[in-house]
Motif scaffolding. Structure first.
Motif, PDB file in Angstrom:
ATOM      1  N   ARG A 137      25.988   1.921  37.521  1.00 15.69           N
ATOM      2  CA  ARG A 137      24.736   1.428  36.870  1.00 15.69           C
ATOM      3  C   ARG A 137      24.537   1.674  35.512  1.00 15.69           C
ATOM      4  NH1 ARG A 137      19.821   4.668  36.706  1.00 15.69           N
ATOM      5  NH2 ARG A 137      18.488   3.089  37.179  1.00 15.69           N
ATOM      6  N   HIS A 138      25.587   2.664  35.146  1.00 19.57           N
ATOM      7  CA  HIS A 138      25.906   3.157  33.332  1.00 19.57           C
ATOM      8  C   HIS A 138      26.470   2.079  32.319  1.00 19.57           C
ATOM      9  CE1 HIS A 138      23.003   6.111  34.466  1.00 19.57           C
ATOM     10  NE2 HIS A 138      23.401   6.285  35.199  1.00 19.57           N
ATOM     11  N   LEU A 139      27.625   0.965  33.182  1.00 18.42           N
ATOM     12  CA  LEU A 139      28.119   0.430  32.918  1.00 18.42           C
ATOM     13  C   LEU A 139      28.275  -0.241  32.101  1.00 18.42           C
ATOM     14  CD1 LEU A 139      31.615   1.221  35.173  1.00 18.42           C
ATOM     15  CD2 LEU A 139      31.147   1.692  32.982  1.00 18.42           C
ATOM     16  N   ALA A 140      28.001  -0.553  31.051  1.00 15.86           N
ATOM     17  CA  ALA A 140      28.150  -1.414  30.060  1.00 15.86           C
ATOM     18  C   ALA A 140      28.915  -1.527  28.673  1.00 15.86           C
ATOM     19  CB  ALA A 140      26.445  -2.105  29.953  1.00 15.86           C
ATOM     20  N   GLN A 141      28.651  -2.877  27.515  1.00 16.12           N
ATOM     21  CA  GLN A 141      29.649  -2.698  26.725  1.00 16.12           C
ATOM     22  C   GLN A 141      28.404  -1.842  25.530  1.00 16.12           C
ATOM     23  OE1 GLN A 141      32.413  -4.234  25.488  1.00 16.12           O
ATOM     24  NE2 GLN A 141      31.479  -3.551  23.480  1.00 16.12           N
ATOM     25  N   GLY A 142      29.183  -0.805  25.078  1.00 15.83           N
ATOM     26  CA  GLY A 142      28.108  -0.041  24.133  1.00 15.83           C
ATOM     27  C   GLY A 142      27.513   1.371  25.318  1.00 15.83           C
ATOM     28  N   THR A 143      28.068   0.893  26.018  1.00 16.08           N
ATOM     29  CA  THR A 143      27.017   2.425  26.610  1.00 16.08           C
ATOM     30  C   THR A 143      28.314   3.760  25.755  1.00 16.08           C
ATOM     31  OG1 THR A 143      25.725   0.798  28.215  1.00 16.08           O
ATOM     32  CG2 THR A 143      26.798   3.860  28.659  1.00 16.08           C
ATOM     33  N   ARG A 144      27.529   5.437  25.718  1.00 17.59           N
ATOM     34  CA  ARG A 144      28.056   6.065  25.770  1.00 17.59           C
ATOM     35  C   ARG A 144      27.797   6.797  27.102  1.00 17.59           C
ATOM     36  NH1 ARG A 144      27.669   7.166  18.729  1.00 17.59           N
ATOM     37  NH2 ARG A 144      29.018   5.354  18.230  1.00 17.59           N
ATOM     38  N   ALA A 145      28.633   7.863  27.945  1.00 20.05           N
ATOM     39  CA  ALA A 145      28.571   8.640  28.148  1.00 20.05           C
ATOM     40  C   ALA A 145      29.142   9.812  28.572  1.00 20.05           C
ATOM     41  CB  ALA A 145      28.973   7.107  30.030  1.00 20.05           C
ATOM     42  N   ILE A 146      29.269  11.059  28.789  1.00 25.25           N
ATOM     43  CA  ILE A 146      29.445  12.628  28.632  1.00 25.25           C
ATOM     44  C   ILE A 146      29.655  12.494  30.359  1.00 25.25           C
ATOM     45  CG2 ILE A 146      29.557  14.931  27.491  1.00 25.25           C
ATOM     46  CD1 ILE A 146      28.179  13.375  25.544  1.00 25.25           C
ATOM     47  N   VAL A 147      30.557  13.131  30.747  1.00 25.91           N
ATOM     48  CA  VAL A 147      31.128  13.254  32.070  1.00 25.91           C
ATOM     49  C   VAL A 147      31.110  14.717  32.392  1.00 25.91           C
ATOM     50  CG1 VAL A 147      30.294  10.638  32.749  1.00 25.91           C
ATOM     51  CG2 VAL A 147      32.879  11.813  33.036  1.00 25.91           C
ATOM     52  N   THR A 148      31.054  15.614  33.669  1.00 27.80           N
ATOM     53  CA  THR A 148      31.881  17.014  33.899  1.00 27.80           C
ATOM     54  C   THR A 148      32.914  15.984  35.021  1.00 27.80           C
ATOM     55  OG1 THR A 148      30.140  17.520  35.612  1.00 27.80           O
ATOM     56  CG2 THR A 148      30.341  17.641  33.299  1.00 27.80           C
ATOM     57  N   LEU A 149      34.274  16.437  35.031  1.00 27.83           N
ATOM     58  CA  LEU A 149      34.935  16.182  36.256  1.00 27.83           C
ATOM     59  C   LEU A 149      35.594  17.019  37.089  1.00 27.83           C
ATOM     60  CD1 LEU A 149      37.385  13.497  33.825  1.00 27.83           C
ATOM     61  CD2 LEU A 149      35.444  13.039  36.015  1.00 27.83           C
ATOM     62  N   ARG A 150      35.769  16.975  38.368  1.00 28.82           N
ATOM     63  CA  ARG A 150      35.775  18.284  39.044  1.00 28.82           C
ATOM     64  C   ARG A 150      37.944  18.737  38.595  1.00 28.82           C
ATOM     65  NH1 ARG A 150      38.256  14.603  42.210  1.00 28.82           N
ATOM     66  NH2 ARG A 150      39.789  14.525  42.043  1.00 28.82           N
ATOM     67  N   ASP A 151      39.229  18.135  38.388  1.00 27.33           N
ATOM     68  CA  ASP A 151      40.095  18.249  37.708  1.00 27.33           C
ATOM     69  C   ASP A 151      40.446  17.695  36.850  1.00 27.33           C
ATOM     70  OD1 ASP A 151      40.328  17.154  39.649  1.00 27.33           O
ATOM     71  OD2 ASP A 151      41.022  18.420  41.441  1.00 27.33           O
ATOM     72  N   GLY A 152      41.577  17.962  36.354  1.00 29.69           N
ATOM     73  CA  GLY A 152      42.455  17.870  35.533  1.00 29.69           C
ATOM     74  C   GLY A 152      42.979  16.185  36.593  1.00 29.69           C
ATOM     75  N   ASP A 153      43.310  15.927  37.473  1.00 31.37           N
ATOM     76  CA  ASP A 153      43.387  14.600  38.266  1.00 31.37           C
ATOM     77  C   ASP A 153      42.600  13.788  37.705  1.00 31.37           C
ATOM     78  OD1 ASP A 153      46.117  15.962  39.111  1.00 31.37           O
ATOM     79  OD2 ASP A 153      45.621  16.384  40.828  1.00 31.37           O
ATOM     80  N   ALA A 154      41.483  14.827  37.553  1.00 33.02           N
ATOM     81  CA  ALA A 154      39.587  13.705  37.993  1.00 33.02           C
ATOM     82  C   ALA A 154      39.643  12.579  36.711  1.00 33.02           C
ATOM     83  CB  ALA A 154      38.805  14.053  38.199  1.00 33.02           C
ATOM     84  N   VAL A 155      40.428  12.948  35.907  1.00 35.63           N
ATOM     85  CA  VAL A 155      40.882  12.774  34.159  1.00 35.63           C
ATOM     86  C   VAL A 155      41.391  10.569  34.534  1.00 35.63           C
ATOM     87  CG1 VAL A 155      41.500  11.731  31.834  1.00 35.63           C
ATOM     88  CG2 VAL A 155      40.818  13.986  33.287  1.00 35.63           C
TER      89      VAL A 155
END
Length: 396
Positions: A137-155
């Motif tokens: 729901r947050h994916l739109a041109q110009g949006t900025r987001a910071i997300v935590t990830l489970r581990d390195g593979d999740a990148v």
């Protein structure tokens, strides 16, 4: 809150004890027991406290904390424990006079300060224990987001998800061991991102691309919902959602779900809304489940496969009820008795008669919605009318 609670929650960064505040260092020095993930315990030095690795699953650690009352206990968590961390879960279990908290800088604050992003205008999400679809729901041109990830593979999983959604032009800044001596910051295009990354890791996304962004108004495009043709179409859905008027923390019953489009748009309206979708056909219920997963709202949806009104007893009381399919006189009587606002759509003559009689007896608004679309008519065009919809709404 007591001046001397037995439990202290401390937010620790990748720089270990040296980066803690004086209050946090004092609490840690007085601790008899320290519970933390193994990587945080490895950052401790010269402690005389008993150290206990936080177990998996996470809930087992909360249960173990219960057994430590009477001792001075410190729990170490990452950064700010009350931002997608363990703090709120611990606080819900224990009384307000039992714990104190000393948060550290969150990874969101550290990443934003590195990039020069205004944090109040940046979407922050915890994806370390949630599916990538929470981003949808947050994916739109110009949006900025910071997300935590489970581990390195999740990148890599994140980059693939962005590409699959049509936002492969996004820039992904990957932060490893943020704030510590092993900190590494790298910039990548989602389409070409590869490599090996180490935990703890988070990512900042400058969203770019021509993917199908969701609207923040009611009435999403029909094609975002997997369906067999049985669904409330966009114009009627927009009117229906407007009449339902979702508000924060409210719970909807969507009876006769079809594709689940009404319930799913209710959930998209605000991150605190919840919905129960009742659908008698298993194939349609399966479509609803797929749609909820795709839109990242399945964690707030309860899906009941069964016919109404028989499937309704025992469900959590709703704030609003929508009936879009399977309307019967018995079902109408049952939902009228609920202490909730109602919106009911009917397309049959029998349903129209029931709603007309209900409006005459109980009040509310009765509206007939007629929509026609331009279609080819030989070499020219003409209007093709859809079935008219009669909508009865009743506010409590």
């Amino acid at each position: 809150m007591s001046d001397t609670p037995w439990l202290t929650i401390i937010g620790m960064g990748e720089d270990g004890v040296a980066g803690l505040s004086m209050r946090s260092q004092a609490a840690l020095a007085q601790a008899e027991v320290v519970m933390a993930p193994p990587r945080h315990l490895e950052l401790l030095c010269n402690t005389t406290a008993q150290t206990i690795p936080w177990p998996v699953p996470f809930s087992d650690g909360i249960d173990h904390l219960e057994t430590l009352r009477g001792q001075r206990v410190v729990v170490l968590a990452s950064g700010d424990p009350f931002w997608f961390g363990a703090g709120s879960v611990i606080a819900q279990r224990f009384g307000a006079d039992e714990w104190a908290a000393h948060p550290g800088p969150s990874c969101f604050a550290l990443a934003a300060s590195h990039l020069g992003w205004a944090l109040e205008r940046t979407t922050c999400l915890g994806l370390h224990a949630a599916p990538m679809a929470r981003l949808r729901r947050h994916l739109a041109q110009g949006t900025r987001a910071i997300v935590t990830l489970r581990d390195g593979d999740a990148v890599g999983t994140l980059a693939k998800y962005l590409c699959d959604q049509g936002f492969g032009d996004s820039t992904v800044t990957v932060f490893e061991h943020l704030g510590g001596p092993q900190e590494r910051v790298t910039n990548h295009a989602a389409t070409t991102l590869n490599g090996t990354f180490s935990h703890p890791v988070c990512a900042a996304i400058a969203v770019a691309g021509l993917g199908n962004a969701l609207t923040h108004a009611s009435g999403q495009c029909d094609d975002i919902f997997q369906n067999d043709g049985q669904m409330t179409k966009r114009p009627i859905r927009a009117i229906t959602l407007s009449t339902l008027a979702p508000k924060p923390h409210e719970h909807l019953w969507d009876i006769g779900g079809g594709s689940g489009s009404i319930a799913l748009e209710w959930l998209l309206a605000h991150p605190s809304t919840r919905a129960t979708c009742v659908e008698p056909r298993e194939d349609r219920a399966a479509n609803i489940a797929v749609n909820a997963d795709t839109l990242g709202v399945s964690h707030r949806l309860t899906l009941v496969t069964g016919a109404a009104p028989e499937a309704l007893p025992g469900l959590e009381t709703p704030d609003a009820v929508f009936v879009g399919g399977g309307l019967t006189a018995a079902l109408l009587d049952d939902v009228i008795a609920l202490p909730a606002r109602l919106v009911i759509n009917a397309v049959t003559l029998e349903g129209e008669a029931w709603l007309s009689a209900a409006q005459a007896e109980h009040g509310g608004d009765l509206m007939r919605i007629e929509i026609a679309n331009a279609k080819p008519l030989g070499r020219k065009r003409g209007w093709v009318s859809s079935y008219p919809v009669v909508q009865w709404s009743l506010s409590r």
